[in-house]
Scaffold this motif. Structure first.
Motif, PDB file in Angstrom:
ATOM      1  N   ARG A   9      79.018 -19.505 -98.347  1.00 31.58           N
ATOM      2  CA  ARG A   9      79.682 -20.779 -98.048  1.00 31.58           C
ATOM      3  C   ARG A   9      80.636 -21.117 -99.165  1.00 31.58           C
ATOM      4  O   ARG A   9      80.354 -20.916-100.331  1.00 31.58           O
ATOM      5  CB  ARG A   9      78.647 -21.888 -97.931  1.00 31.58           C
ATOM      6  CG  ARG A   9      77.807 -21.746 -96.683  1.00 31.58           C
ATOM      7  CD  ARG A   9      76.937 -22.938 -96.502  1.00 31.58           C
ATOM      8  NE  ARG A   9      77.758 -24.143 -96.515  1.00 31.58           N
ATOM      9  CZ  ARG A   9      77.292 -25.358 -96.409  1.00 31.58           C
ATOM     10  NH1 ARG A   9      76.015 -25.554 -96.274  1.00 31.58           N
ATOM     11  NH2 ARG A   9      78.088 -26.397 -96.438  1.00 31.58           N
ATOM     12  N   ARG A  10      81.791 -21.622 -98.782  1.00 33.98           N
ATOM     13  CA  ARG A  10      82.762 -22.054 -99.783  1.00 33.98           C
ATOM     14  C   ARG A  10      82.396 -23.432-100.278  1.00 33.98           C
ATOM     15  O   ARG A  10      82.062 -24.312 -99.493  1.00 33.98           O
ATOM     16  CB  ARG A  10      84.161 -22.112 -99.178  1.00 33.98           C
ATOM     17  CG  ARG A  10      84.855 -20.791 -99.246  1.00 33.98           C
ATOM     18  CD  ARG A  10      86.276 -20.982 -98.864  1.00 33.98           C
ATOM     19  NE  ARG A  10      86.366 -20.613 -97.463  1.00 33.98           N
ATOM     20  CZ  ARG A  10      87.470 -20.575 -96.776  1.00 33.98           C
ATOM     21  NH1 ARG A  10      88.593 -20.904 -97.321  1.00 33.98           N
ATOM     22  NH2 ARG A  10      87.468 -20.224 -95.532  1.00 33.98           N
ATOM     23  N   ARG A  11      82.462 -23.616-101.579  1.00 36.23           N
ATOM     24  CA  ARG A  11      82.170 -24.924-102.164  1.00 36.23           C
ATOM     25  C   ARG A  11      83.454 -25.717-102.273  1.00 36.23           C
ATOM     26  O   ARG A  11      84.496 -25.174-102.604  1.00 36.23           O
ATOM     27  CB  ARG A  11      81.569 -24.759-103.547  1.00 36.23           C
ATOM     28  CG  ARG A  11      80.175 -24.154-103.495  1.00 36.23           C
ATOM     29  CD  ARG A  11      79.581 -24.128-104.848  1.00 36.23           C
ATOM     30  NE  ARG A  11      79.697 -25.458-105.436  1.00 36.23           N
ATOM     31  CZ  ARG A  11      79.069 -25.853-106.500  1.00 36.23           C
ATOM     32  NH1 ARG A  11      78.281 -25.037-107.121  1.00 36.23           N
ATOM     33  NH2 ARG A  11      79.224 -27.072-106.977  1.00 36.23           N
ATOM     34  N   LEU A  12      83.372 -27.001-102.009  1.00 37.70           N
ATOM     35  CA  LEU A  12      84.529 -27.862-102.190  1.00 37.70           C
ATOM     36  C   LEU A  12      84.756 -28.079-103.679  1.00 37.70           C
ATOM     37  O   LEU A  12      83.806 -28.236-104.442  1.00 37.70           O
ATOM     38  CB  LEU A  12      84.303 -29.214-101.498  1.00 37.70           C
ATOM     39  CG  LEU A  12      84.222 -29.174 -99.980  1.00 37.70           C
ATOM     40  CD1 LEU A  12      83.895 -30.559 -99.440  1.00 37.70           C
ATOM     41  CD2 LEU A  12      85.502 -28.673 -99.376  1.00 37.70           C
ATOM     42  N   PRO A  13      86.014 -28.066-104.110  1.00 32.09           N
ATOM     43  CA  PRO A  13      86.289 -28.267-105.532  1.00 32.09           C
ATOM     44  C   PRO A  13      86.008 -29.700-105.972  1.00 32.09           C
ATOM     45  O   PRO A  13      86.238 -30.641-105.233  1.00 32.09           O
ATOM     46  CB  PRO A  13      87.766 -27.940-105.671  1.00 32.09           C
ATOM     47  CG  PRO A  13      88.323 -27.936-104.303  1.00 32.09           C
ATOM     48  CD  PRO A  13      87.199 -27.815-103.334  1.00 32.09           C
ATOM     49  N   ALA A  14      85.536 -29.862-107.184  1.00 32.56           N
ATOM     50  CA  ALA A  14      85.322 -31.140-107.871  1.00 32.56           C
ATOM     51  C   ALA A  14      84.796 -32.234-106.944  1.00 32.56           C
ATOM     52  O   ALA A  14      83.783 -32.067-106.313  1.00 32.56           O
ATOM     53  CB  ALA A  14      86.582 -31.560-108.587  1.00 32.56           C
ATOM     54  N   GLY A  15      85.487 -33.363-106.875  1.00 31.64           N
ATOM     55  CA  GLY A  15      85.018 -34.490-106.084  1.00 31.64           C
ATOM     56  C   GLY A  15      86.127 -35.090-105.260  1.00 31.64           C
ATOM     57  O   GLY A  15      87.266 -34.627-105.292  1.00 31.64           O
ATOM     58  N   PRO A  16      85.826 -36.138-104.491  1.00 31.01           N
ATOM     59  CA  PRO A  16      86.804 -36.715-103.582  1.00 31.01           C
ATOM     60  C   PRO A  16      87.986 -37.389-104.268  1.00 31.01           C
ATOM     61  O   PRO A  16      88.914 -37.810-103.599  1.00 31.01           O
ATOM     62  CB  PRO A  16      86.000 -37.721-102.761  1.00 31.01           C
ATOM     63  CG  PRO A  16      84.734 -37.914-103.479  1.00 31.01           C
ATOM     64  CD  PRO A  16      84.517 -36.738-104.360  1.00 31.01           C
ATOM     65  N   GLY A  17      87.985 -37.455-105.573  1.00 26.24           N
ATOM     66  CA  GLY A  17      89.126 -38.020-106.281  1.00 26.24           C
ATOM     67  C   GLY A  17      90.229 -37.002-106.538  1.00 26.24           C
ATOM     68  O   GLY A  17      91.254 -37.337-107.108  1.00 26.24           O
ATOM     69  N   THR A  18      90.041 -35.756-106.106  1.00 29.85           N
ATOM     70  CA  THR A  18      91.038 -34.718-106.359  1.00 29.85           C
ATOM     71  C   THR A  18      91.728 -34.293-105.072  1.00 29.85           C
ATOM     72  O   THR A  18      91.131 -34.298-103.989  1.00 29.85           O
ATOM     73  CB  THR A  18      90.401 -33.475-106.999  1.00 29.85           C
ATOM     74  OG1 THR A  18      89.467 -32.922-106.086  1.00 29.85           O
ATOM     75  CG2 THR A  18      89.685 -33.818-108.290  1.00 29.85           C
ATOM     76  N   VAL A  19      92.983 -33.904-105.195  1.00 33.42           N
ATOM     77  CA  VAL A  19      93.737 -33.427-104.033  1.00 33.42           C
ATOM     78  C   VAL A  19      93.163 -32.099-103.548  1.00 33.42           C
ATOM     79  O   VAL A  19      93.115 -31.845-102.344  1.00 33.42           O
ATOM     80  CB  VAL A  19      95.233 -33.291-104.385  1.00 33.42           C
ATOM     81  CG1 VAL A  19      96.005 -32.620-103.263  1.00 33.42           C
ATOM     82  CG2 VAL A  19      95.837 -34.656-104.668  1.00 33.42           C
ATOM     83  N   ASP A  20      92.690 -31.259-104.466  1.00 36.46           N
ATOM     84  CA  ASP A  20      92.113 -29.969-104.069  1.00 36.46           C
ATOM     85  C   ASP A  20      90.903 -30.156-103.165  1.00 36.46           C
ATOM     86  O   ASP A  20      90.699 -29.393-102.222  1.00 36.46           O
ATOM     87  CB  ASP A  20      91.692 -29.164-105.295  1.00 36.46           C
ATOM     88  CG  ASP A  20      92.883 -28.635-106.068  1.00 36.46           C
ATOM     89  OD1 ASP A  20      93.974 -28.527-105.482  1.00 36.46           O
ATOM     90  OD2 ASP A  20      92.711 -28.333-107.259  1.00 36.46           O
ATOM     91  N   TYR A  21      90.104 -31.157-103.434  1.00 37.65           N
ATOM     92  CA  TYR A  21      88.933 -31.451-102.601  1.00 37.65           C
ATOM     93  C   TYR A  21      89.364 -31.736-101.161  1.00 37.65           C
ATOM     94  O   TYR A  21      88.821 -31.190-100.210  1.00 37.65           O
ATOM     95  CB  TYR A  21      88.187 -32.644-103.186  1.00 37.65           C
ATOM     96  CG  TYR A  21      87.041 -33.138-102.330  1.00 37.65           C
ATOM     97  CD1 TYR A  21      85.773 -32.609-102.482  1.00 37.65           C
ATOM     98  CD2 TYR A  21      87.226 -34.153-101.383  1.00 37.65           C
ATOM     99  CE1 TYR A  21      84.716 -33.061-101.714  1.00 37.65           C
ATOM    100  CE2 TYR A  21      86.179 -34.603-100.616  1.00 37.65           C
ATOM    101  CZ  TYR A  21      84.920 -34.048-100.781  1.00 37.65           C
ATOM    102  OH  TYR A  21      83.890 -34.497-100.010  1.00 37.65           O
ATOM    103  N   TRP A  22      90.344 -32.624-101.013  1.00 35.27           N
ATOM    104  CA  TRP A  22      90.789 -33.009 -99.676  1.00 35.27           C
ATOM    105  C   TRP A  22      91.524 -31.878 -98.978  1.00 35.27           C
ATOM    106  O   TRP A  22      91.406 -31.703 -97.769  1.00 35.27           O
ATOM    107  CB  TRP A  22      91.648 -34.271 -99.743  1.00 35.27           C
ATOM    108  CG  TRP A  22      90.810 -35.451-100.075  1.00 35.27           C
ATOM    109  CD1 TRP A  22      90.757 -36.106-101.268  1.00 35.27           C
ATOM    110  CD2 TRP A  22      89.857 -36.096 -99.221  1.00 35.27           C
ATOM    111  NE1 TRP A  22      89.827 -37.129-101.206  1.00 35.27           N
ATOM    112  CE2 TRP A  22      89.269 -37.146 -99.959  1.00 35.27           C
ATOM    113  CE3 TRP A  22      89.440 -35.892 -97.915  1.00 35.27           C
ATOM    114  CZ2 TRP A  22      88.294 -37.979 -99.418  1.00 35.27           C
ATOM    115  CZ3 TRP A  22      88.473 -36.731 -97.386  1.00 35.27           C
ATOM    116  CH2 TRP A  22      87.919 -37.751 -98.132  1.00 35.27           C
ATOM    117  N   ALA A  23      92.293 -31.092 -99.718  1.00 32.22           N
ATOM    118  CA  ALA A  23      92.987 -29.952 -99.115  1.00 32.22           C
ATOM    119  C   ALA A  23      91.978 -28.956 -98.555  1.00 32.22           C
ATOM    120  O   ALA A  23      92.144 -28.447 -97.443  1.00 32.22           O
ATOM    121  CB  ALA A  23      93.888 -29.282-100.139  1.00 32.22           C
TER     122      ALA A  23
END
Length: 64
Positions: A9-23
């Motif tokens: 499973r791919r882990r989401l980066p950092a937390g919801p405060g980052t653009v990478d998380y939402w992307a």
């Protein structure tokens, strides 16, 4: 022949405060062009931050 293992499973980066998380949350397969993916993620992040800020402000107000 042993059964094929499920892909990790791919882990989401950092937390919801980052653009990478939402992307990663909006386009997990990376099918969208990077410019569109970043634009959508930044808009969703901005709205999430606004809602989180309003909820935090409301929680800090003393209740009558």
């Amino acid at each position: 022949m042993p059964p094929a293992a499920a892909p990790p499973r791919r882990r989401l980066p950092a937390g919801p405060g980052t653009v990478d998380y939402w992307a990663a949350a909006l386009d997990p397969d990376g099918e969208l062009p990077i410019d569109l993916r970043t634009l959508l993620a930044s808009r969703v992040r901005g709205r999430w931050m606004a809602v989180a800020g309003r909820l935090g402000a409301a929680a800090r107000k003393p209740q009558k």
